[in-house]
Scaffold this motif. Structure first.
Motif, PDB file in Angstrom:
ATOM      1  N   LYS A 159     -14.279  80.479  20.826  1.00  0.00           N
ATOM      2  CA  LYS A 159     -13.305  81.239  21.616  1.00  0.00           C
ATOM      3  C   LYS A 159     -13.593  82.726  21.474  1.00  0.00           C
ATOM      4  CE  LYS A 159      -9.527  77.882  21.049  1.00  0.00           C
ATOM      5  NZ  LYS A 159      -8.152  77.665  20.551  1.00  0.00           N
ATOM      6  N   TYR A 160     -13.393  83.464  22.561  1.00  0.00           N
ATOM      7  CA  TYR A 160     -13.519  84.926  22.505  1.00  0.00           C
ATOM      8  C   TYR A 160     -12.182  85.573  22.835  1.00  0.00           C
ATOM      9  CZ  TYR A 160     -14.655  89.746  23.371  1.00  0.00           C
ATOM     10  OH  TYR A 160     -14.660  91.111  23.307  1.00  0.00           O
ATOM     11  N   GLY A 178     -12.518  89.821  14.272  1.00  0.00           N
ATOM     12  CA  GLY A 178     -13.701  90.401  13.647  1.00  0.00           C
ATOM     13  C   GLY A 178     -14.982  89.711  14.062  1.00  0.00           C
ATOM     14  N   LEU A 179     -14.993  88.365  14.052  1.00  0.00           N
ATOM     15  CA  LEU A 179     -16.164  87.616  14.491  1.00  0.00           C
ATOM     16  C   LEU A 179     -16.490  87.934  15.945  1.00  0.00           C
ATOM     17  CD1 LEU A 179     -18.305  85.339  14.364  1.00  0.00           C
ATOM     18  CD2 LEU A 179     -16.453  83.719  14.887  1.00  0.00           C
ATOM     19  N   GLN A 180     -15.463  88.022  16.770  1.00  0.00           N
ATOM     20  CA  GLN A 180     -15.662  88.269  18.193  1.00  0.00           C
ATOM     21  C   GLN A 180     -16.248  89.668  18.428  1.00  0.00           C
ATOM     22  OE1 GLN A 180     -13.065  86.687  16.865  1.00  0.00           O
ATOM     23  NE2 GLN A 180     -13.299  84.689  17.845  1.00  0.00           N
ATOM     24  N   ARG A 181     -15.816  90.643  17.628  1.00  0.00           N
ATOM     25  CA  ARG A 181     -16.386  91.990  17.776  1.00  0.00           C
ATOM     26  C   ARG A 181     -17.866  91.996  17.402  1.00  0.00           C
ATOM     27  NH1 ARG A 181     -11.623  93.559  15.172  1.00  0.00           N
ATOM     28  NH2 ARG A 181     -12.781  94.154  13.305  1.00  0.00           N
ATOM     29  N   PHE A 214     -22.160  81.318  16.776  1.00  0.00           N
ATOM     30  CA  PHE A 214     -21.225  82.113  15.992  1.00  0.00           C
ATOM     31  C   PHE A 214     -20.160  81.216  15.360  1.00  0.00           C
ATOM     32  CE2 PHE A 214     -23.472  84.988  18.607  1.00  0.00           C
ATOM     33  CZ  PHE A 214     -23.526  86.177  17.903  1.00  0.00           C
ATOM     34  N   ASN A 215     -20.275  79.935  15.590  1.00  0.00           N
ATOM     35  CA  ASN A 215     -19.549  78.889  14.857  1.00  0.00           C
ATOM     36  C   ASN A 215     -20.570  77.816  14.525  1.00  0.00           C
ATOM     37  OD1 ASN A 215     -17.470  79.777  17.297  1.00  0.00           O
ATOM     38  ND2 ASN A 215     -16.496  79.709  15.289  1.00  0.00           N
ATOM     39  N   LYS A 216     -20.332  77.070  13.465  1.00  0.00           N
ATOM     40  CA  LYS A 216     -21.274  76.023  13.057  1.00  0.00           C
ATOM     41  C   LYS A 216     -21.254  74.885  14.068  1.00  0.00           C
ATOM     42  CE  LYS A 216     -19.901  77.144   8.382  1.00  0.00           C
ATOM     43  NZ  LYS A 216     -18.869  76.804   7.388  1.00  0.00           N
ATOM     44  N   MET A 217     -22.434  74.449  14.474  1.00  0.00           N
ATOM     45  CA  MET A 217     -22.576  73.321  15.374  1.00  0.00           C
ATOM     46  C   MET A 217     -24.045  72.910  15.394  1.00  0.00           C
ATOM     47  SD  MET A 217     -22.018  75.380  18.995  1.00  0.00           S
ATOM     48  CE  MET A 217     -22.677  74.103  20.044  1.00  0.00           C
ATOM     49  N   PRO A 218     -24.351  71.692  15.810  1.00  0.00           N
ATOM     50  CA  PRO A 218     -25.754  71.259  15.882  1.00  0.00           C
ATOM     51  C   PRO A 218     -26.525  72.015  16.958  1.00  0.00           C
ATOM     52  CG  PRO A 218     -24.245  69.377  15.889  1.00  0.00           C
ATOM     53  CD  PRO A 218     -23.419  70.599  16.131  1.00  0.00           C
TER      54      PRO A 218
END
Length: 377
Positions: free
Chosen positions: A9-10, A15-18, A87-91
Motif C-alpha cells: 500500500k502507498y 516512512g517506508l512509503q517515503r 518493499f514488502n516481503k514476497m516471493p
C-alpha cells in the motif's frame, strides 16, 4: 532499464512509503522506467511513475497479501523487467528493501507452537523465507543493522547479500536562515507564545510510536512546566483512544493532533524537542531529520537510528527495558535544561559532516547492479 516495484500500500506519510518514493524518483531521474504494483495508492504519483493497482477482495490481511503477490507475479511476467524490487516481503524479488523486522524471530519470541499452525503465520513465514533463504538470490537493502543478526540466525542468509544503506532524509529538513521567522509563524498558527515549549512527535501509527508514553510523560511534568508545554503530533493513526487517555490524564488542552502533513520541516523549525518514545522502530528517520534541523531528541534506545543521537551528542536515549518513570524524568530534564543550545549546536555539526542523505542513490546503484547481473553484463 525497466524496473518493477512492489508495495502492498502507498500513502504519503509512511516512512517506508517515503523511502519507496525517493528510490523510485532516483531511478526515474537516471532515465529508467519504473512501474509500481500495489493494492492501494493514496495521493499523486511522481511524474513518470506507472502505477498498477491490483486490489484484493480477500477478507484477512494475509489473504490479501497472498492474492496480491500472486497477481503481481502474473502482471510482471513477460513485462520485460530487468529487476523486481520489493518493499514488502514476497516471493519473486530480485531486490528487497528491508524496512520490517524479522517475522520468524518475533514469532518465536512471542508465540508458542500452536500459532505456527495458522494461515497468517504460514503466509508471512513463506514470504520471508522466499527472500532470506540461503538458496534465494534476493539482494537485501538494510536500513538498520539491528535486524540483520536475526535474519542470519533464522535463515543462514549469506552476509554478502546484505547491503547497508545510509539514511535518506530530504534536504529540506536542514536548518535554514529563515527558521527563526518560521518558528514564530508556526507558533502563531498554533496559538502558542514564544516562551511556551513545543514538544514534537512525528510518525504514523500512534500505538507503535508510543503516543501513550508521551502523554503520560507530559502529564507527569511539574505543574508550571506542564502548563507551558504543548505536545504536537504529526502523523496518521487512530486518534480516539489517545484523546480519551489525554482527557483521563488531564492534558487534553496541552495536546494537538494535526494528522498527516507535508510541511514537517516547518514544525522541526518551530519545536524545542523531538520526542520519539517508540515501542519498536527499525530505523526512525525522523530522529535524523531532527538532527539535521538542529532539534534535540529524546527517544527510546531501541530505535534503529538511536545511535545517531548518541553519536551526535544531541539528546538523550531512554534505556531498555523501558520504564515510564525514566521517560518522565528525562522529558522534564531536557525541557528545563540549559544544554538545549549545546544539543542544537552538536546536532547541526553532526548533520554537516555525516552521510545522512544518500539512501536513494545507494539503493539505485544496487538495483542497477542486480539488473546488469541478470542481463549477464
Amino acid at each position: 532499464m525497466k524496473f518493477a516495484f512492489c508495495l502492498f500500500k502507498y500513502f504519503p506519510f509512511g516512512g517506508l512509503q517515503r523511502d519507496f518514493r525517493r528510490i523510485a524518483e532516483e531511478c526515474l531521474r537516471r532515465g529508467h522506467q519504473v512501474a509500481v504494483f500495489t493494492m492501494a495508492w493514496d495521493g499523486e504519483p511522481p511524474p513518470g511513475l506507472e502505477v498498477n493497482l491490483l486490489p484484493s477482495g480477500k477478507f484477512s490481511n494475509h489473504g490479501r497479501c497472498r492474492e496480491f503477490a500472486r497477481r503481481a507475479r502474473t502482471a510482471i511476467a513477460g513485462g520485460g523487467f530487468d529487476a523486481v524490487v520489493g518493499f514488502n516481503k514476497m516471493p519473486g524479488l530480485d531486490v528487497y528493501f528491508a524496512a520490517d523486522p524479522c517475522f520468524e524471530a518475533k514469532v518465536r519470541q512471542k508465540h508458542g507452537p500452536l500459532y505456527r499452525l495458522g494461515g497468517r503465520y504460514r503466509c508471512y513465514a513463506e514470504f520471508e523465507r522466499a527472500v532470506f533463504a540461503p538458496a534465494a538470490a534476493t539482494e537485501i537493502l538494510l536500513i538498520s543493522e539491528v535486524e540483520k543478526p536475526h535474519f542470519i540466525a533464522q535463515y543462514g542468509t549469506p552476509e554478502e547479500r546484505f547491503h547497508f544503506l545510509p539514511p535518506g532524509i530530504d534536504r529540506d529538513r536542514i536548518a535554514k536562515p529563515e527558521d527563526a521567522a518560521t518558528r514564530l509563524e508556526v507558533r502563531r498558527e498554533l496559538g502558542m507564545a514564544e516562551e511556551e515549549l513545543l514538544v514534537l512527535m512525528v510518525g504514523s501509527g500512534f500505538k507503535t510510536k508510543g503516543l501513550d508514553r508521551a502523554l503520560r510523560a507530559l502529564a507527569a511534568l511539574p505543574d508550571k512546566l506542564r502548563q507551558r508545554s504543548r505536545l504536537v503530533v504529526i502523523g496518521q493513526g487512530k486518534a480516539g483512544p489517545f484523546l480519551k487517555l489525554a482527557r483521563k490524564l488531564g492534558v487534553e488542552q496541552r495536546l494537538s493532533l494535526l494528522g498527516g502533513r507535508g510541511d514537517v520541516p516547518r514544525f522541526l523549525a518551530a519545536a524545542d524537542l523531538l520526542l520519539h518514545p517508540s515501542y519498536y522502530e527499525n530505523t526512525g528517520t525522523v530522529l535524523v531529520e531532527a538532527l539535521a534541523a538542529g532539534l534535540p531528541v529524546l527517544a527510546t534506545e531501541i530505535c534503529g537510528y538511536a545511535h545517531y543521537v548518541r553519536q551526535s551528542r544531541a539528546g538523550l536515549l531512554v534505556p531498555s527495558p523501558f520504564r515510564q518513570e525514566e521517560l518522565d524524568r528525562m522529558l522534564s530534564l531536557m525541557l528545563n535544561s540549559a544544554e538545549r543550545e549545546t544539543w542544537r549546536s552538536n546536532a547541526l555539526a553532526f548533520a554537516a559532516q555525516a552521510d545522512i542523505f544518500s539512501l536513494p542513490q545507494r539503493a539505485a546503484d544496487i538495483i542497477e547492479a542486480k539488473a546488469l547481473k541478470g542481463r549477464g553484463a
